[in-house]
Design a protein around this motif. Structure first.
Motif, PDB file in Angstrom:
ATOM      1  N   TYR A  82       0.988  -1.130  -0.005  1.00 54.30           N
ATOM      2  CA  TYR A  82       0.068  -0.102   0.002  1.00 54.30           C
ATOM      3  C   TYR A  82       1.013   1.181   0.078  1.00 54.30           C
ATOM      4  N   TYR A 136      -4.442   3.086  -0.506  1.00 54.65           N
ATOM      5  CA  TYR A 136      -4.683   1.869  -1.168  1.00 54.65           C
ATOM      6  C   TYR A 136      -5.252   2.124  -2.545  1.00 54.65           C
ATOM      7  N   HIS A 145      -3.387  -9.796  10.314  1.00 53.88           N
ATOM      8  CA  HIS A 145      -2.447  -9.547  11.249  1.00 53.88           C
ATOM      9  C   HIS A 145      -2.845  -8.900  12.344  1.00 53.88           C
ATOM     10  N   VAL A 205      -6.838  -5.414   5.589  1.00 56.61           N
ATOM     11  CA  VAL A 205      -7.619  -4.539   4.591  1.00 56.61           C
ATOM     12  C   VAL A 205      -7.952  -5.409   3.234  1.00 56.61           C
ATOM     13  N   ARG A 216      -8.320   4.622  -1.523  1.00 51.36           N
ATOM     14  CA  ARG A 216      -8.833   4.306  -0.293  1.00 51.36           C
ATOM     15  C   ARG A 216      -7.806   5.121   0.796  1.00 51.36           C
ATOM     16  N   THR A 220      -3.764   6.829  10.067  1.00 49.77           N
ATOM     17  CA  THR A 220      -3.976   5.763  10.744  1.00 49.77           C
ATOM     18  C   THR A 220      -2.854   5.376  11.644  1.00 49.77           C
ATOM     19  N   TRP A 222      -1.419   4.295  16.111  1.00 53.85           N
ATOM     20  CA  TRP A 222      -1.814   3.523  17.366  1.00 53.85           C
ATOM     21  C   TRP A 222      -1.989   4.464  18.295  1.00 53.85           C
TER      22      TRP A 222
HETATM   23  O1  LIG Z   1      -6.286   1.007   6.997  1.00 52.78           O
HETATM   24  C1  LIG Z   1      -6.802   0.132   7.924  1.00 52.78           C
HETATM   25  O2  LIG Z   1      -8.172   0.188   7.742  1.00 52.78           O
HETATM   26  C2  LIG Z   1      -6.295  -0.704   8.752  1.00 52.78           C
HETATM   27  C3  LIG Z   1      -4.488  -0.480   8.788  1.00 52.78           C
HETATM   28  C4  LIG Z   1      -3.977  -1.559   9.381  1.00 52.78           C
HETATM   29  O3  LIG Z   1      -4.420  -2.544   9.868  1.00 52.78           O
HETATM   30  C5  LIG Z   1      -2.422  -1.328   9.695  1.00 52.78           C
HETATM   31  O4  LIG Z   1      -1.901  -0.344   9.138  1.00 52.78           O
HETATM   32  O5  LIG Z   1      -1.869  -2.142  10.619  1.00 52.78           O
END
Ligand SMILES: O=C(O)CCC(=O)C(=O)O
Ligand SMILES: [Fe+2]
Length: 229
Positions: A82, A136, A145, A205, A216, A220, A222
């Motif tokens: 991505y 994306y 994952h 995803v 998309r 994103t 944490w």
């Molecule tokens: O973009 C998303 O919906 C999730 C992305 C994701 O799971 C990640 O980057 O670890």
């Protein structure tokens, strides 16, 4: 920047019960619009593929050359392709200071925002927020994952979705998977929604369909219980 009318009580309850929730209309509308424009038009994307250094974003020609090998690798296990823009690194290095996107990381790490996410999650230990912008394109994907990470205190994963239009059969949904590898449910990447889940949790995803008319786009990262080392 956050929409003042959010019904936090409801989302907090849902998150506590199920471990995930999607909050529609997360940012104030004009902030979402401006960030979406920035992602669409201004971000200098790189393509990330697992196990390889990031490279300048694939042109259609490069994608034609490289994706068959990427799919062979994906057939063997965890893999992803991505486009991304790593906000934390870019900010550290002082890259692309004109991008509106750079307001996001300081805002996400401001005390009022941290207080907000502590309230939403009921986790008083949240201390830091990381962020990357992602894109994306058709054919790109992120296989299953769980976001578990050895040296990071990741507690929640969030995805702020910034594609103005998304159709349910364009792929690119955020899917959740149970312990037996079964499908639980999925979030549509609806404009200006925040998809949020407690980690670790298995998810992926879905591959974006060749006929999707939009990329998309998202921000994103944490929510961490420790500042990054
Ligand atoms: O973009 C998303 O919906 C999730 C992305 C994701 O799971 C990640 O980057 O670890
Ligand atoms: Fe993830």
């Amino acid at each position: 920047m956050i929409n003042n009318d959010l019904d936090i009580t409801r989302y907090r309850k849902r998150l506590a019960e199920v471990g995930r929730v999607q909050i529609p209309g997360f940012l104030q509308a004009d902030a979402a619009e401006r960030l979406a424009d920035c992602l669409r038009r201004e971000v200098p994307w790189s393509t990330a593929e697992r196990g390889l250094p990031d490279s300048p974003a694939f042109t259609p020609e490069v994608a034609r050359q490289r994706m068959p090998e990427a799919y062979r690798r994906a057939a063997q296990g965890f893999h992803f392709v991505y486009d991304r823009y790593l906000l934390v690194d870019a900010l550290k290095e002082g890259r692309d200071p004109h991008l509106l996107l750079h307001v996001v990381l300081p805002f996400f790490n401001s005390e009022p925002y941290l207080q907000f996410i502590r309230e939403l999650t009921g986790d008083p230990e949240l201390k830091a927020v990381g962020a990357q912008a992602t894109r994306y394109l058709p054919g790109q994907f992120l296989r299953v994952h769980d976001d578990g990470h050895h040296d990071e205190a990741r507690r929640y994963a969030y995805v702020l979705n910034l594609s103005r239009r998304w159709e349910v059969d364009w792929g690119g949904l955020l899917h959740f998977v149970d312990e037996d590898g079964g499908h639980l449910d999925a979030f549509l990447p609806r404009f200006n929604s925040l998809s949020l889940f407690k980690v670790p949790a298995k998810h992926f995803v879905g591959t974006v369909a060749p006929f999707a008319l939009e990329p998309r786009l998202a921000i994103t990262g944490w929510w961490h219980s420790q500042p990054p080392a």
